[in-house]
Design an enzyme around this catalytic site. Structure first.
Site, PDB file in Angstrom:
ATOM      1  N   PHE A 123       0.586  -1.245   0.094  1.00  0.00           N
ATOM      2  CA  PHE A 123       0.069   0.250   0.196  1.00  0.00           C
ATOM      3  C   PHE A 123       1.102   1.521   0.070  1.00  0.00           C
ATOM      4  CE2 PHE A 123      -3.222   3.309   1.705  1.00  0.00           C
ATOM      5  CZ  PHE A 123      -3.804   2.905   0.817  1.00  0.00           C
ATOM      6  N   GLY A 131       4.216  12.156   4.258  1.00  0.00           N
ATOM      7  CA  GLY A 131       4.422  11.785   5.548  1.00  0.00           C
ATOM      8  C   GLY A 131       3.244  11.619   6.972  1.00  0.00           C
ATOM      9  N   ILE A 157       7.848   2.068   0.851  1.00  0.00           N
ATOM     10  CA  ILE A 157       6.547   1.169   0.369  1.00  0.00           C
ATOM     11  C   ILE A 157       7.557  -0.673   0.778  1.00  0.00           C
ATOM     12  CG2 ILE A 157       5.119  -0.256  -0.797  1.00  0.00           C
ATOM     13  CD1 ILE A 157       4.492   3.387  -0.176  1.00  0.00           C
ATOM     14  N   THR A 158       6.731  -0.804   1.438  1.00  0.00           N
ATOM     15  CA  THR A 158       6.360  -2.603   2.319  1.00  0.00           C
ATOM     16  C   THR A 158       6.347  -3.621   1.150  1.00  0.00           C
ATOM     17  OG1 THR A 158       6.719  -1.292   4.835  1.00  0.00           O
ATOM     18  CG2 THR A 158       6.865  -3.660   3.828  1.00  0.00           C
ATOM     19  N   GLU A 366       2.977   3.750  10.369  1.00  0.00           N
ATOM     20  CA  GLU A 366       1.946   3.299  10.466  1.00  0.00           C
ATOM     21  C   GLU A 366       0.966   4.926  11.536  1.00  0.00           C
ATOM     22  OE1 GLU A 366      -0.263   0.055   9.972  1.00  0.00           O
ATOM     23  OE2 GLU A 366       1.119  -0.794   8.919  1.00  0.00           O
TER      24      GLU A 366
HETATM   25  C1  LIG Z   1      10.178   1.069   7.634  1.00  0.00           C
HETATM   26  C2  LIG Z   1       9.261   1.476   6.752  1.00  0.00           C
HETATM   27  C3  LIG Z   1       8.243   0.872   6.268  1.00  0.00           C
HETATM   28  C4  LIG Z   1       7.090   1.963   5.728  1.00  0.00           C
HETATM   29  N1  LIG Z   1       5.570   0.992   5.049  1.00  0.00           N
HETATM   30  C5  LIG Z   1       5.077   2.161   4.852  1.00  0.00           C
HETATM   31  C6  LIG Z   1       3.656   1.733   3.461  1.00  0.00           C
HETATM   32  O1  LIG Z   1       4.466   0.331   3.759  1.00  0.00           O
HETATM   33  N2  LIG Z   1       3.287   2.424   2.791  1.00  0.00           N
HETATM   34  C7  LIG Z   1       3.343   3.584   3.217  1.00  0.00           C
HETATM   35  O2  LIG Z   1       2.568   3.728   2.299  1.00  0.00           O
HETATM   36  N3  LIG Z   1       4.115   4.077   4.208  1.00  0.00           N
HETATM   37  C8  LIG Z   1       5.413   3.284   4.630  1.00  0.00           C
HETATM   38  N4  LIG Z   1       6.445   3.980   5.439  1.00  0.00           N
HETATM   39  C9  LIG Z   1       6.031   5.508   5.431  1.00  0.00           C
HETATM   40  C10 LIG Z   1       5.814   5.551   7.574  1.00  0.00           C
HETATM   41  O3  LIG Z   1       4.032   5.561   7.203  1.00  0.00           O
HETATM   42  C11 LIG Z   1       6.538   7.295   7.353  1.00  0.00           C
HETATM   43  O4  LIG Z   1       8.027   7.584   7.680  1.00  0.00           O
HETATM   44  C12 LIG Z   1       5.313   7.990   8.611  1.00  0.00           C
HETATM   45  O5  LIG Z   1       4.557   7.897   8.419  1.00  0.00           O
HETATM   46  C13 LIG Z   1       5.938   9.393   9.027  1.00  0.00           C
HETATM   47  O6  LIG Z   1       5.660   9.613   7.530  1.00  0.00           O
HETATM   48  P1  LIG Z   1       7.609  10.870   7.381  1.00  0.00           P
HETATM   49  O7  LIG Z   1       8.813   9.590   7.598  1.00  0.00           O
HETATM   50  O8  LIG Z   1       7.208  11.977   6.380  1.00  0.00           O
HETATM   51  O9  LIG Z   1       8.045  11.670   9.036  1.00  0.00           O
HETATM   52  P2  LIG Z   1       7.115  12.951   9.291  1.00  0.00           P
HETATM   53  O10 LIG Z   1       5.620  13.389   9.140  1.00  0.00           O
HETATM   54  O11 LIG Z   1       8.073  14.204   7.953  1.00  0.00           O
HETATM   55  O12 LIG Z   1       7.702  13.645  10.865  1.00  0.00           O
HETATM   56  C14 LIG Z   1       8.735  13.920  10.862  1.00  0.00           C
HETATM   57  C15 LIG Z   1       8.838  14.375  12.420  1.00  0.00           C
HETATM   58  O13 LIG Z   1       7.759  15.320  12.229  1.00  0.00           O
HETATM   59  C16 LIG Z   1       7.160  14.862  13.826  1.00  0.00           C
HETATM   60  N5  LIG Z   1       5.509  15.757  12.992  1.00  0.00           N
HETATM   61  C17 LIG Z   1       5.433  15.512  11.549  1.00  0.00           C
HETATM   62  N6  LIG Z   1       3.828  16.309  11.185  1.00  0.00           N
HETATM   63  C18 LIG Z   1       3.648  17.064  12.926  1.00  0.00           C
HETATM   64  C19 LIG Z   1       2.901  17.740  13.656  1.00  0.00           C
HETATM   65  N7  LIG Z   1       1.445  18.373  12.957  1.00  0.00           N
HETATM   66  N8  LIG Z   1       2.423  17.845  14.662  1.00  0.00           N
HETATM   67  C20 LIG Z   1       3.820  17.278  16.000  1.00  0.00           C
HETATM   68  N9  LIG Z   1       4.691  16.768  15.176  1.00  0.00           N
HETATM   69  C21 LIG Z   1       5.163  16.255  14.081  1.00  0.00           C
HETATM   70  C22 LIG Z   1       6.546  13.114  12.898  1.00  0.00           C
HETATM   71  O14 LIG Z   1       5.898  13.135  14.574  1.00  0.00           O
HETATM   72  C23 LIG Z   1       8.448  13.175  13.117  1.00  0.00           C
HETATM   73  O15 LIG Z   1       8.530  13.034  14.232  1.00  0.00           O
HETATM   74  C24 LIG Z   1       7.480   3.508   6.504  1.00  0.00           C
HETATM   75  C25 LIG Z   1       8.697   3.598   6.829  1.00  0.00           C
HETATM   76  C26 LIG Z   1       9.045   2.666   7.288  1.00  0.00           C
HETATM   77  C27 LIG Z   1      10.540   4.094   7.430  1.00  0.00           C
END
Ligand SMILES: Cc1cc2nc3c(=O)[nH]c(=O)nc-3n(C[C@H](O)[C@H](O)[C@H](O)COP(=O)(O)OP(=O)(O)OC[C@H]3O[C@@H](n4cnc5c(N)ncnc54)[C@H](O)[C@@H]3O)c2cc1C
Length: 382
Positions: A123, A131, A157-158, A366
């Site tokens: 997904f 993010g 994406i996993t 997630e």
């Molecule tokens: C190994 C791995 C597997 C994954 N698999 C999938 C997958 O299969 N499918 C998929 O769609 N995604 C996947 N992800 C993505 C994952 O869901 C995102 O990394 C996660 O949701 C955070 O988004 P970001 O990395 O862009 O961080 P960001 O959103 O940029 O966040 C950076 C920091 O800012 C903080 N932050 C952001 N907004 C706010 C706010 N409004 N208030 C306070 N703090 C905030 C966050 O909490 C975090 O500490 C995966 C990630 C990893 C690392």
């Protein structure tokens, strides 16, 4: 309140516990060292029905309930979280959207091979610029002559490029709503569709044997019928998918936390200092007792969230709480497990060093811990 598991839930727990003990744990260190995707293991899990646990039997699933599925995730993750996340991402993120929102034809075509464990599915929600702000999707799809033309990029994406992967369901902007907000639709993109580019696997801190990649879409064309549910329902759908996914991730965290306690307790009984096992020192006992208490609490939290989901009651709050508390419990458990191992805990031949590296992502994937707190605060009325 009755916390007794029924016969089916117990049987699934025992099957997964035995499988994790006999088939996963012995190779977990090698999987981490090589980063090789565990095809043989995943195929065996498919044969055992573990990749289709919560789906109806008529679509190739095992017909188990959602709690049984979460318990299975806990036990598999107790063996190894890279395997646990492969199962969770496939089931909660890959296959569940077909089960919840797919047409009869889509269920037959896509869900059946996934539920039987013959294929994996991914997904794709996260993007380089979207993010935590998942509604910030920039990938867009335009309808031309009965086909969606997709352009954009997805990150992290996993399960998106294993030999077993059948494809990915992505969120894409398909227009503008009357209120000016983006119209987001979930679109099914089978692997091999021209214009669907698969990037190099990321080098990760842990979960090394799970498949995580960036994806790109450049004039990637799929038929108009490849949308999931109704056009414009994408945001609503993935919020639902994430609620259930968060309960499963809580279970994954509990499995890892339990593995930390298992190893710490074993080591504390074997390691002698000052003429006695270190488990005889109250300072060590208290660490173990705190770990056990928090793990039990985290387990009850995901049980409750799963139970609410199964009753058809609202559970967004409980899902976020379970995910938040279980991931932070696992972090504390991994930290104390290394501490109880002393210097040996820093060495790769002891699993706790791998557990310590593995635990961080549970607070990110997630929905980060901050996002879970935002969800809970919003439901408090803030
Ligand atoms: C190994 C791995 C597997 C994954 N698999 C999938 C997958 O299969 N499918 C998929 O769609 N995604 C996947 N992800 C993505 C994952 O869901 C995102 O990394 C996660 O949701 C955070 O988004 P970001 O990395 O862009 O961080 P960001 O959103 O940029 O966040 C950076 C920091 O800012 C903080 N932050 C952001 N907004 C706010 C706010 N409004 N208030 C306070 N703090 C905030 C966050 O909490 C975090 O500490 C995966 C990630 C990893 C690392």
């Amino acid at each position: 309140m009755d916390f007794t598991l029924n016969e089916e839930q117990k049987a699934i727990r025992e099957t997964c516990r035995d499988f994790a003990e006999q088939e996963i744990k012995p190779i977990a260190e090698a999987l981490d060292a090589t980063g090789q995707f565990p095809y043989e293991l995943i195929r065996k899990m498919g044969e055992l029905g573990l990749l289709g646990l919560p789906f109806p039997e008529e679509y190739g699933g095992a017909g188990a309930d959602f709690l049984a599925y979460c318990i299975a995730i806990e036990e598999i993750s107790r063996g190894d979280v890279a395997v646990g996340i492969t199962m969770e991402a496939h089931t909660s993120l890959g296959a569940t959207p077909f089960n919840l929102f797919g047409s009869e034809e889509q269920k037959r075509r896509y869900l059946e091979p996934l539920a039987r464990g013959e294929q994996l599915w991914a997904f794709g929600l996260t993007e380089p610029e979207a993010g935590s702000d998942s509604g910030g999707t920039q990938t867009h799809a335009t309808l031309q002559d009965g086909y969606w033309h997709i352009d954009g990029t997805k990150s992290f994406i996993t399960n998106s490029a294993t030999e077993m992967t059948g494809g990915v369901t992505i969120t894409a902007v398909t227009g503008k709503r009357a209120d000016g907000r983006k119209e987001i639709t979930n679109i099914i993109v089978p692997k091999g569709t021209p214009g669907y580019g698969i990037g190099t696997a990321y080098k990760k801190m842990a979960w090394k044997a799970s498949d995580t990649r960036p994806l790109s879409f450049e004039d990637c064309v799929v038929p108009v019928g490849n949308i999931l549910g109704q056009r414009g329902d994408g945001f609503k759908q993935f919020m639902q998918i994430l609620d259930a996914g968060r309960v499963a991730i809580a279970a994954l965290s509990v499995g890892l936390a339990q593995a930390c306690l298992d190893e710490a307790l074993k080591y504390a009984k074997e390691r002698y200092q000052f003429g006695q096992p270190i488990s005889q020192f109250q300072a060590v006992q208290f660490k173990l007792a705190d770990m056990d208490t928090e793990i039990e609490l985290a387990r009850l939290m995901y049980y409750k969230a799963a139970w609410l989901h199964m009753q058809g009651k609202p559970y967004t709050r409980e899902a976020s709480m379970a995910k938040l508390f279980a991931s932070e419990t696992a972090k504390r458990a991994a930290d104390q497990a290394v501490q109880i191992h002393g210097g040996y805990g820093f060495m790769d031949e002891f699993p706790v060093s791998r557990y310590w590296r593995s635990v961080k992502i549970n607070e990110i994937g997630e929905g980060t811990s901050e996002v879970q707190r935002m969800v809970i605060a919003k439901l408090l009325g803030c």
